[in-house]
Design a protein around this motif. Structure first.
Motif, PDB file in Angstrom:
ATOM      1  N   ALA A 164       0.912  -1.119   0.056  1.00 17.76           N
ATOM      2  CA  ALA A 164      -0.014   0.072  -0.134  1.00 17.76           C
ATOM      3  C   ALA A 164       0.722   1.192   0.015  1.00 17.76           C
ATOM      4  O   ALA A 164       0.538   2.220  -0.606  1.00 17.76           O
ATOM      5  CB  ALA A 164      -0.857  -0.147   1.242  1.00 17.76           C
ATOM      6  N   GLU A 165       1.930   1.130   0.881  1.00 20.54           N
ATOM      7  CA  GLU A 165       2.680   2.187   0.757  1.00 20.54           C
ATOM      8  C   GLU A 165       3.379   2.633  -0.780  1.00 20.54           C
ATOM      9  O   GLU A 165       3.578   3.709  -1.016  1.00 20.54           O
ATOM     10  CB  GLU A 165       4.042   2.203   1.763  1.00 20.54           C
ATOM     11  CG  GLU A 165       3.436   2.270   3.290  1.00 20.54           C
ATOM     12  CD  GLU A 165       4.281   1.956   4.339  1.00 20.54           C
ATOM     13  OE1 GLU A 165       4.517   2.457   5.548  1.00 20.54           O
ATOM     14  OE2 GLU A 165       5.398   1.049   3.995  1.00 20.54           O
ATOM     15  N   GLN A 166       3.772   1.406  -1.275  1.00 16.55           N
ATOM     16  CA  GLN A 166       4.456   1.575  -2.423  1.00 16.55           C
ATOM     17  C   GLN A 166       3.434   2.206  -3.636  1.00 16.55           C
ATOM     18  O   GLN A 166       3.781   3.171  -4.350  1.00 16.55           O
ATOM     19  CB  GLN A 166       4.874   0.073  -3.298  1.00 16.55           C
ATOM     20  CG  GLN A 166       5.489   0.266  -4.568  1.00 16.55           C
ATOM     21  CD  GLN A 166       6.648   1.048  -4.538  1.00 16.55           C
ATOM     22  OE1 GLN A 166       7.560   1.145  -3.730  1.00 16.55           O
ATOM     23  NE2 GLN A 166       7.028   1.627  -5.642  1.00 16.55           N
ATOM     24  N   ALA A 167       2.081   1.687  -3.601  1.00 13.96           N
ATOM     25  CA  ALA A 167       1.026   2.232  -4.384  1.00 13.96           C
ATOM     26  C   ALA A 167       0.753   3.618  -4.117  1.00 13.96           C
ATOM     27  O   ALA A 167       0.548   4.234  -5.135  1.00 13.96           O
ATOM     28  CB  ALA A 167       0.080   1.322  -4.298  1.00 13.96           C
ATOM     29  N   ALA A 168       0.934   4.132  -2.826  1.00 12.18           N
ATOM     30  CA  ALA A 168       0.555   5.659  -2.440  1.00 12.18           C
ATOM     31  C   ALA A 168       1.708   6.288  -3.047  1.00 12.18           C
ATOM     32  O   ALA A 168       1.271   7.337  -3.664  1.00 12.18           O
ATOM     33  CB  ALA A 168       0.712   5.568  -1.116  1.00 12.18           C
ATOM     34  N   ARG A 169       3.035   5.860  -2.928  1.00 17.62           N
ATOM     35  CA  ARG A 169       3.872   6.702  -3.592  1.00 17.62           C
ATOM     36  C   ARG A 169       4.038   6.832  -5.061  1.00 17.62           C
ATOM     37  O   ARG A 169       3.978   7.890  -5.578  1.00 17.62           O
ATOM     38  CB  ARG A 169       5.327   6.111  -3.194  1.00 17.62           C
ATOM     39  CG  ARG A 169       5.894   6.290  -1.978  1.00 17.62           C
ATOM     40  CD  ARG A 169       7.419   5.785  -1.764  1.00 17.62           C
ATOM     41  NE  ARG A 169       7.796   4.500  -1.658  1.00 17.62           N
ATOM     42  CZ  ARG A 169       7.604   3.548  -0.826  1.00 17.62           C
ATOM     43  NH1 ARG A 169       7.145   4.011   0.436  1.00 17.62           N
ATOM     44  NH2 ARG A 169       7.779   2.288  -1.171  1.00 17.62           N
ATOM     45  N   GLU A 170       3.642   5.870  -5.797  1.00 14.07           N
ATOM     46  CA  GLU A 170       3.279   5.801  -7.122  1.00 14.07           C
ATOM     47  C   GLU A 170       2.127   6.658  -7.485  1.00 14.07           C
ATOM     48  O   GLU A 170       2.333   7.211  -8.561  1.00 14.07           O
ATOM     49  CB  GLU A 170       3.304   4.221  -7.887  1.00 14.07           C
ATOM     50  CG  GLU A 170       4.419   3.566  -7.607  1.00 14.07           C
ATOM     51  CD  GLU A 170       4.183   2.027  -7.684  1.00 14.07           C
ATOM     52  OE1 GLU A 170       3.267   1.572  -8.267  1.00 14.07           O
ATOM     53  OE2 GLU A 170       5.247   1.322  -7.858  1.00 14.07           O
ATOM     54  N   ASP A 171       1.094   6.652  -6.584  1.00 12.61           N
ATOM     55  CA  ASP A 171      -0.032   7.572  -6.963  1.00 12.61           C
ATOM     56  C   ASP A 171       0.207   9.010  -6.485  1.00 12.61           C
ATOM     57  O   ASP A 171      -0.578  10.016  -6.919  1.00 12.61           O
ATOM     58  CB  ASP A 171      -1.029   6.862  -6.043  1.00 12.61           C
ATOM     59  CG  ASP A 171      -2.476   7.387  -6.546  1.00 12.61           C
ATOM     60  OD1 ASP A 171      -2.425   7.762  -7.983  1.00 12.61           O
ATOM     61  OD2 ASP A 171      -3.511   7.702  -5.847  1.00 12.61           O
ATOM     62  N   GLY A 172       1.185   9.171  -5.846  1.00 13.22           N
ATOM     63  CA  GLY A 172       1.857  10.715  -5.434  1.00 13.22           C
ATOM     64  C   GLY A 172       0.869  11.148  -4.186  1.00 13.22           C
ATOM     65  O   GLY A 172       0.589  12.254  -4.028  1.00 13.22           O
ATOM     66  N   THR A 173       0.569  10.087  -3.469  1.00 15.08           N
ATOM     67  CA  THR A 173      -0.271  10.505  -2.077  1.00 15.08           C
ATOM     68  C   THR A 173       0.160   9.894  -1.112  1.00 15.08           C
ATOM     69  O   THR A 173       1.245   9.178  -1.085  1.00 15.08           O
ATOM     70  CB  THR A 173      -1.917   9.850  -2.385  1.00 15.08           C
ATOM     71  OG1 THR A 173      -1.805   8.476  -2.409  1.00 15.08           O
ATOM     72  CG2 THR A 173      -2.368  10.198  -3.495  1.00 15.08           C
ATOM     73  N   THR A 174      -0.391  10.235   0.006  1.00 13.11           N
ATOM     74  CA  THR A 174      -0.038   9.689   1.298  1.00 13.11           C
ATOM     75  C   THR A 174      -0.656   8.227   1.661  1.00 13.11           C
ATOM     76  O   THR A 174      -1.714   7.943   1.029  1.00 13.11           O
ATOM     77  CB  THR A 174      -0.239  10.421   2.463  1.00 13.11           C
ATOM     78  OG1 THR A 174      -1.670  10.532   2.544  1.00 13.11           O
ATOM     79  CG2 THR A 174       0.245  11.832   2.522  1.00 13.11           C
ATOM     80  N   LEU A 175      -0.084   7.370   2.633  1.00 13.99           N
ATOM     81  CA  LEU A 175      -0.661   6.018   2.831  1.00 13.99           C
ATOM     82  C   LEU A 175      -2.188   6.374   3.137  1.00 13.99           C
ATOM     83  O   LEU A 175      -3.008   5.818   2.821  1.00 13.99           O
ATOM     84  CB  LEU A 175      -0.028   5.458   4.081  1.00 13.99           C
ATOM     85  CG  LEU A 175      -0.471   3.942   4.223  1.00 13.99           C
ATOM     86  CD1 LEU A 175      -0.551   3.041   3.104  1.00 13.99           C
ATOM     87  CD2 LEU A 175       0.407   3.329   5.342  1.00 13.99           C
ATOM     88  N   ALA A 182      -9.247   3.865  -0.952  1.00 14.16           N
ATOM     89  CA  ALA A 182      -9.432   2.458  -1.367  1.00 14.16           C
ATOM     90  C   ALA A 182     -10.759   1.968  -0.822  1.00 14.16           C
ATOM     91  O   ALA A 182     -11.624   1.555  -1.202  1.00 14.16           O
ATOM     92  CB  ALA A 182      -8.258   1.678  -0.757  1.00 14.16           C
ATOM     93  N   VAL A 183     -11.040   2.526   0.671  1.00 16.36           N
ATOM     94  CA  VAL A 183     -12.216   2.294   1.157  1.00 16.36           C
ATOM     95  C   VAL A 183     -13.564   2.948   0.581  1.00 16.36           C
ATOM     96  O   VAL A 183     -14.420   2.322   0.293  1.00 16.36           O
ATOM     97  CB  VAL A 183     -12.156   2.926   2.689  1.00 16.36           C
ATOM     98  CG1 VAL A 183     -13.445   2.534   3.369  1.00 16.36           C
ATOM     99  CG2 VAL A 183     -11.062   1.874   3.636  1.00 16.36           C
ATOM    100  N   ALA A 184     -13.320   4.292   0.210  1.00 12.52           N
ATOM    101  CA  ALA A 184     -14.344   4.921  -0.400  1.00 12.52           C
ATOM    102  C   ALA A 184     -14.759   4.223  -1.788  1.00 12.52           C
ATOM    103  O   ALA A 184     -15.794   4.019  -2.292  1.00 12.52           O
ATOM    104  CB  ALA A 184     -13.944   6.230  -1.012  1.00 12.52           C
ATOM    105  N   GLU A 185     -13.673   3.696  -2.702  1.00 16.98           N
ATOM    106  CA  GLU A 185     -13.831   2.743  -3.898  1.00 16.98           C
ATOM    107  C   GLU A 185     -14.503   1.553  -3.616  1.00 16.98           C
ATOM    108  O   GLU A 185     -15.600   1.354  -4.272  1.00 16.98           O
ATOM    109  CB  GLU A 185     -12.587   2.695  -4.453  1.00 16.98           C
ATOM    110  CG  GLU A 185     -12.001   3.974  -5.432  1.00 16.98           C
ATOM    111  CD  GLU A 185     -10.709   3.519  -6.034  1.00 16.98           C
ATOM    112  OE1 GLU A 185     -10.383   2.508  -6.281  1.00 16.98           O
ATOM    113  OE2 GLU A 185      -9.792   4.375  -6.170  1.00 16.98           O
TER     114      GLU A 185
END
Length: 85
Positions: free
Chosen positions: A19-30, A37-40
């Motif tokens: 999740a941390e890696q995906a957040a970094r790639e997405d340019g967001t915080t964890l 992710a919860v909203a989706e």
């Protein structure tokens, strides 16, 4: 969005790292990534529930009759969008 609240979340280490890696790639915080992710997930579940409820009100025989009706007539002028021939 409503008033923020805190919630302690226990994630397996490998899931947290992913999740941390995906957040970094997405340019967001964890935190932002998890909120998104919860909203989706909630949106997907509510959409599925909506269509299940709609399907229960549906009439399969009427739908099949509508799809199988005779047709083939060209659109009348009132059916066309302005600027189309």
């Amino acid at each position: 969005m409503g008033t923020p609240s805190n919630f302690a979340l226990r994630l397996p280490a490998s899931l947290k790292q992913g999740a941390e890696q995906a957040a970094r790639e997405d340019g967001t915080t964890l935190n932002q990534f998890i909120v998104s992710a919860v909203a989706e997930k909630l949106s997907a579940m509510r959409t599925a529930q909506y269509f299940e409820e709609r399907a229960q009100r549906g009439d399969l025989h009427a739908a099949l009759a509508l799809l199988g009706r005779a047709g083939g007539l060209p659109p009348v002028d009132e059916d066309r969008l302005p600027g189309q021939s």
